[in-house]
Design a protein around this motif. Sequence first.
Motif, PDB file in Angstrom:
ATOM      1  N   ILE A  13       0.856  -1.178   0.000  1.00 15.76           N
ATOM      2  CA  ILE A  13       0.000   0.000   0.000  1.00 15.76           C
ATOM      3  C   ILE A  13       0.896   1.233   0.000  1.00 15.76           C
ATOM      4  CG2 ILE A  13      -0.218  -0.025   2.530  1.00 15.76           C
ATOM      5  CD1 ILE A  13      -3.104   1.039   2.110  1.00 15.76           C
ATOM      6  N   THR A  14       0.589   2.193  -0.861  1.00 16.29           N
ATOM      7  CA  THR A  14       1.406   3.394  -1.010  1.00 16.29           C
ATOM      8  C   THR A  14       1.188   4.344   0.163  1.00 16.29           C
ATOM      9  OG1 THR A  14       1.181   3.180  -3.405  1.00 16.29           O
ATOM     10  CG2 THR A  14       2.023   5.261  -2.580  1.00 16.29           C
ATOM     11  N   THR A  15       2.265   4.914   0.666  1.00 13.01           N
ATOM     12  CA  THR A  15       2.211   5.721   1.885  1.00 13.01           C
ATOM     13  C   THR A  15       2.075   7.210   1.571  1.00 13.01           C
ATOM     14  OG1 THR A  15       4.635   5.766   1.913  1.00 13.01           O
ATOM     15  CG2 THR A  15       3.556   4.044   3.186  1.00 13.01           C
ATOM     16  N   THR A  16       0.861   7.592   1.144  1.00 10.35           N
ATOM     17  CA  THR A  16       0.642   9.001   0.809  1.00 10.35           C
ATOM     18  C   THR A  16      -0.551   9.615   1.522  1.00 10.35           C
ATOM     19  OG1 THR A  16      -0.616   8.306  -1.147  1.00 10.35           O
ATOM     20  CG2 THR A  16       1.702   8.873  -1.472  1.00 10.35           C
ATOM     21  N   GLY A  17      -1.246   8.869   2.372  1.00 11.30           N
ATOM     22  CA  GLY A  17      -2.431   9.442   3.008  1.00 11.30           C
ATOM     23  C   GLY A  17      -2.787   8.749   4.308  1.00 11.30           C
ATOM     24  N   ALA A  51       5.582   6.046  -3.152  1.00 16.60           N
ATOM     25  CA  ALA A  51       5.003   7.318  -2.705  1.00 16.60           C
ATOM     26  C   ALA A  51       5.757   8.514  -3.282  1.00 16.60           C
ATOM     27  CB  ALA A  51       5.005   7.378  -1.181  1.00 16.60           C
ATOM     28  N   LEU A  52       7.065   8.364  -3.493  1.00 15.84           N
ATOM     29  CA  LEU A  52       7.881   9.473  -4.003  1.00 15.84           C
ATOM     30  C   LEU A  52       7.461   9.880  -5.411  1.00 15.84           C
ATOM     31  CD1 LEU A  52      11.428   8.322  -2.812  1.00 15.84           C
ATOM     32  CD2 LEU A  52       9.872   9.924  -1.689  1.00 15.84           C
ATOM     33  N   ILE A  53       6.806   8.986  -6.131  1.00 15.95           N
ATOM     34  CA  ILE A  53       6.395   9.284  -7.502  1.00 15.95           C
ATOM     35  C   ILE A  53       5.319  10.357  -7.520  1.00 15.95           C
ATOM     36  CG2 ILE A  53       5.282   8.321  -9.573  1.00 15.95           C
ATOM     37  CD1 ILE A  53       6.600   5.625  -8.812  1.00 15.95           C
ATOM     38  N   LYS A  54       4.436  10.322  -6.524  1.00 18.67           N
ATOM     39  CA  LYS A  54       3.299  11.242  -6.538  1.00 18.67           C
ATOM     40  C   LYS A  54       3.278  12.251  -5.402  1.00 18.67           C
ATOM     41  CE  LYS A  54       0.550   7.388  -5.864  1.00 18.67           C
ATOM     42  NZ  LYS A  54      -0.713   6.660  -5.768  1.00 18.67           N
ATOM     43  N   CYS A  55       4.239  12.165  -4.500  1.00 20.68           N
ATOM     44  CA  CYS A  55       4.229  13.080  -3.351  1.00 20.68           C
ATOM     45  C   CYS A  55       5.628  13.619  -3.094  1.00 20.68           C
ATOM     46  CB  CYS A  55       3.701  12.348  -2.111  1.00 20.68           C
ATOM     47  SG  CYS A  55       3.650  13.376  -0.616  1.00 20.68           S
ATOM     48  N   ASP A  56       5.753  14.941  -2.982  1.00 16.45           N
ATOM     49  CA  ASP A  56       7.054  15.548  -2.699  1.00 16.45           C
ATOM     50  C   ASP A  56       7.051  16.237  -1.331  1.00 16.45           C
ATOM     51  OD1 ASP A  56       5.427  17.691  -3.216  1.00 16.45           O
ATOM     52  OD2 ASP A  56       6.585  18.454  -4.920  1.00 16.45           O
ATOM     53  N   GLU A  57       6.226  15.699  -0.410  1.00 18.90           N
ATOM     54  CA  GLU A  57       6.156  16.235   0.950  1.00 18.90           C
ATOM     55  C   GLU A  57       6.735  15.195   1.914  1.00 18.90           C
ATOM     56  OE1 GLU A  57       2.185  17.751   1.869  1.00 18.90           O
ATOM     57  OE2 GLU A  57       1.733  17.592  -0.272  1.00 18.90           O
ATOM     58  N   PRO A  58       7.993  15.348   2.315  1.00 17.11           N
ATOM     59  CA  PRO A  58       8.644  14.343   3.166  1.00 17.11           C
ATOM     60  C   PRO A  58       7.886  14.041   4.454  1.00 17.11           C
ATOM     61  CG  PRO A  58      10.262  15.892   2.313  1.00 17.11           C
ATOM     62  CD  PRO A  58       8.924  16.440   1.947  1.00 17.11           C
ATOM     63  N   ILE A  61       4.856  11.778   3.805  1.00 13.98           N
ATOM     64  CA  ILE A  61       5.207  10.379   3.553  1.00 13.98           C
ATOM     65  C   ILE A  61       5.591   9.683   4.863  1.00 13.98           C
ATOM     66  CG2 ILE A  61       6.946   8.877   2.491  1.00 13.98           C
ATOM     67  CD1 ILE A  61       6.929  10.763   0.084  1.00 13.98           C
ATOM     68  N   GLN A  62       6.362  10.384   5.699  1.00 16.03           N
ATOM     69  CA  GLN A  62       6.770   9.798   6.984  1.00 16.03           C
ATOM     70  C   GLN A  62       5.544   9.531   7.856  1.00 16.03           C
ATOM     71  OE1 GLN A  62       8.883  12.430   9.623  1.00 16.03           O
ATOM     72  NE2 GLN A  62      10.020  10.757  10.583  1.00 16.03           N
ATOM     73  N   ARG A  63       4.645  10.508   7.960  1.00 16.99           N
ATOM     74  CA  ARG A  63       3.455  10.358   8.798  1.00 16.99           C
ATOM     75  C   ARG A  63       2.541   9.267   8.255  1.00 16.99           C
ATOM     76  NH1 ARG A  63       1.539  11.188  13.939  1.00 16.99           N
ATOM     77  NH2 ARG A  63      -0.746  11.148  13.872  1.00 16.99           N
ATOM     78  N   THR A  65       3.373   6.674   6.487  1.00 21.90           N
ATOM     79  CA  THR A  65       3.993   5.366   6.728  1.00 21.90           C
ATOM     80  C   THR A  65       3.662   4.880   8.140  1.00 21.90           C
ATOM     81  OG1 THR A  65       5.811   5.890   5.215  1.00 21.90           O
ATOM     82  CG2 THR A  65       6.177   4.100   6.784  1.00 21.90           C
ATOM     83  N   LEU A  66       3.781   5.789   9.112  1.00 15.00           N
ATOM     84  CA  LEU A  66       3.454   5.441  10.496  1.00 15.00           C
ATOM     85  C   LEU A  66       1.977   5.087  10.644  1.00 15.00           C
ATOM     86  CD1 LEU A  66       4.065   5.286  13.540  1.00 15.00           C
ATOM     87  CD2 LEU A  66       3.745   7.777  13.653  1.00 15.00           C
ATOM     88  N   GLU A  67       1.096   5.901  10.067  1.00 16.70           N
ATOM     89  CA  GLU A  67      -0.352   5.686  10.225  1.00 16.70           C
ATOM     90  C   GLU A  67      -0.806   4.386   9.561  1.00 16.70           C
ATOM     91  OE1 GLU A  67      -1.879  10.331  10.549  1.00 16.70           O
ATOM     92  OE2 GLU A  67      -1.999   9.294   8.625  1.00 16.70           O
ATOM     93  N   ILE A  68      -0.291   4.100   8.373  1.00 14.87           N
ATOM     94  CA  ILE A  68      -0.713   2.884   7.676  1.00 14.87           C
ATOM     95  C   ILE A  68      -0.167   1.645   8.379  1.00 14.87           C
ATOM     96  CG2 ILE A  68      -0.511   1.579   5.522  1.00 14.87           C
ATOM     97  CD1 ILE A  68      -0.548   4.296   4.056  1.00 14.87           C
ATOM     98  N   ALA A  69       1.094   1.697   8.812  1.00 13.48           N
ATOM     99  CA  ALA A  69       1.663   0.560   9.534  1.00 13.48           C
ATOM    100  C   ALA A  69       0.883   0.297  10.819  1.00 13.48           C
ATOM    101  CB  ALA A  69       3.135   0.836   9.851  1.00 13.48           C
ATOM    102  N   ALA A  70       0.590   1.353  11.564  1.00  8.19           N
ATOM    103  CA  ALA A  70      -0.157   1.208  12.815  1.00  8.19           C
ATOM    104  C   ALA A  70      -1.572   0.696  12.546  1.00  8.19           C
ATOM    105  CB  ALA A  70      -0.210   2.547  13.549  1.00  8.19           C
ATOM    106  N   SER A  71      -2.173   1.124  11.434  1.00 10.30           N
ATOM    107  CA  SER A  71      -3.531   0.678  11.088  1.00 10.30           C
ATOM    108  C   SER A  71      -3.565  -0.814  10.822  1.00 10.30           C
ATOM    109  CB  SER A  71      -4.038   1.435   9.861  1.00 10.30           C
ATOM    110  OG  SER A  71      -4.188   2.807  10.133  1.00 10.30           O
ATOM    111  N   TRP A  72      -2.577  -1.306  10.087  1.00 10.67           N
ATOM    112  CA  TRP A  72      -2.524  -2.738   9.783  1.00 10.67           C
ATOM    113  C   TRP A  72      -2.353  -3.561  11.063  1.00 10.67           C
ATOM    114  CZ3 TRP A  72       0.751  -3.128   4.667  1.00 10.67           C
ATOM    115  CH2 TRP A  72      -0.090  -3.532   3.619  1.00 10.67           C
ATOM    116  N   ILE A  73      -1.433  -3.127  11.936  1.00 10.79           N
ATOM    117  CA  ILE A  73      -1.184  -3.872  13.171  1.00 10.79           C
ATOM    118  C   ILE A  73      -2.420  -3.821  14.073  1.00 10.79           C
ATOM    119  CG2 ILE A  73       0.212  -4.019  15.261  1.00 10.79           C
ATOM    120  CD1 ILE A  73       1.729  -4.866  12.802  1.00 10.79           C
TER     121      ILE A  73
END
Length: 430
Positions: A13-17, A51-58, A61-63, A65-73
């Motif tokens: 899953i792409t980490t952009t939202g 994510a770097l392909i469509k998002c240039d806000e570091p 992307i960091q946030r 990544t954290l939210e999606i990983a935490a959501s899955w767990i």
Amino acid sequence: MTSKTRTRVLTGITTTGTPHLGNYVGAIRPTVQASRDASTDGFYFLADYHALIKCDEPARIQRSTLEIAASWIASGLDPEKVTFYRQSDIPEIPELTWLLTCVTGKGLLNRAHAYKASVDKNHEAGKDTDADVTAGLFMYPVLMGADILMFKAHKVPVGRDQIQHIEMARDMASSFNHLYGEHFVLPEAVIEESVALLPGLDGRKMSKSYDNTIPLFAPAAQMRKQIAAIVTDSKAPGEPKTTEGSALFQIYQAFASHEETAALAQAYADGIGWGDAKQMLFERIDREITPMREQYQALINNPAQMDQILLAGADKARQLATPFMRELRHAVGLRSLASSAATAAPADTKVAQPSFKQYRDKDGLFYFKFVDAKGQVLLQSLGFDSPKAAGQTIAQLQAMGAEGLSALSHTLEPISSEIRAQIVENLRIL
């Protein structure tokens, strides 16, 4: 270690939202359920390179990544029972991307849906063909191919709009195997027809692009407020209401049991007020989400713990990726110069030749493609009703050469003048 006898299933899953209810119902929940299947080895990753392909806000992307990983767990994914990792923690993936780049024809990438959509948009606007098209967007299918092929995935669950990427990964694998021997497994796309697509607050598909989402782990008060904002018709309490086309009913159905759904349908017929219906929806969603929200928030508040989980997953993934990459490097000739394989190949080594390859696709039709000595696809047919018809067309092309490309153009995908010359040259070799 994973078992060689079990089916490998890979999902990213792409980490952009920020994950919302639509992501949960359409991707996270079914992924977690599938991860419990003892007959499979699950590979689940956060696609932060993508994510770097469509998002240039570091920071975004960091946030994300954290939210999606935490959501899955928090939703029940057990990192001890699957391989759960961050794409950028696997250095073998970009290295494999380069190896695949070297066996992938530009013509194949020209046909990628995302690239073609950008080109069409530019043409409509009267702009240069490749205006605002990055190499990242153009090469996206190769990176995705590396994600899949690195771990020899057998099955890749995708939406219908992603089927083409799996087919392209198969082409890359075939080209590499043709040149260097059988190293890659050819993956298969798995389309889950029953996965729900949730409508958003305005009735359109729930998407951050429409700004109509309900965040998955929003505080209860915020979720109640957003559910209250779901667009409904103007029918008053007591007036019968239809479930057809009702965003509120569709969201409820995605969370409720068959009996609960039937009860709400009856309440619609009996004229339930929209306020009461929205309260029922909130209570049903909150009942499922609340037990997960505490763990989600704990992980969000402790990103170091989340990092540890992902790095442990990366270590597990690299136990497979590192030796496999060593094998691939050796296969292409990136080896020690002291290796005995550095000697010249025997004179009787078989030389690869251009060839036609026939196959049957998922639509039931029969196709063929013409590949050069490196396995790169030069020519792709349209579908035929029978393998005999496909074979007869191949025979005509072999006999007629350049003239056949024109005479049989109605059975072939469009060919550029540059590729046409390559096809003719390769047909002469046969």
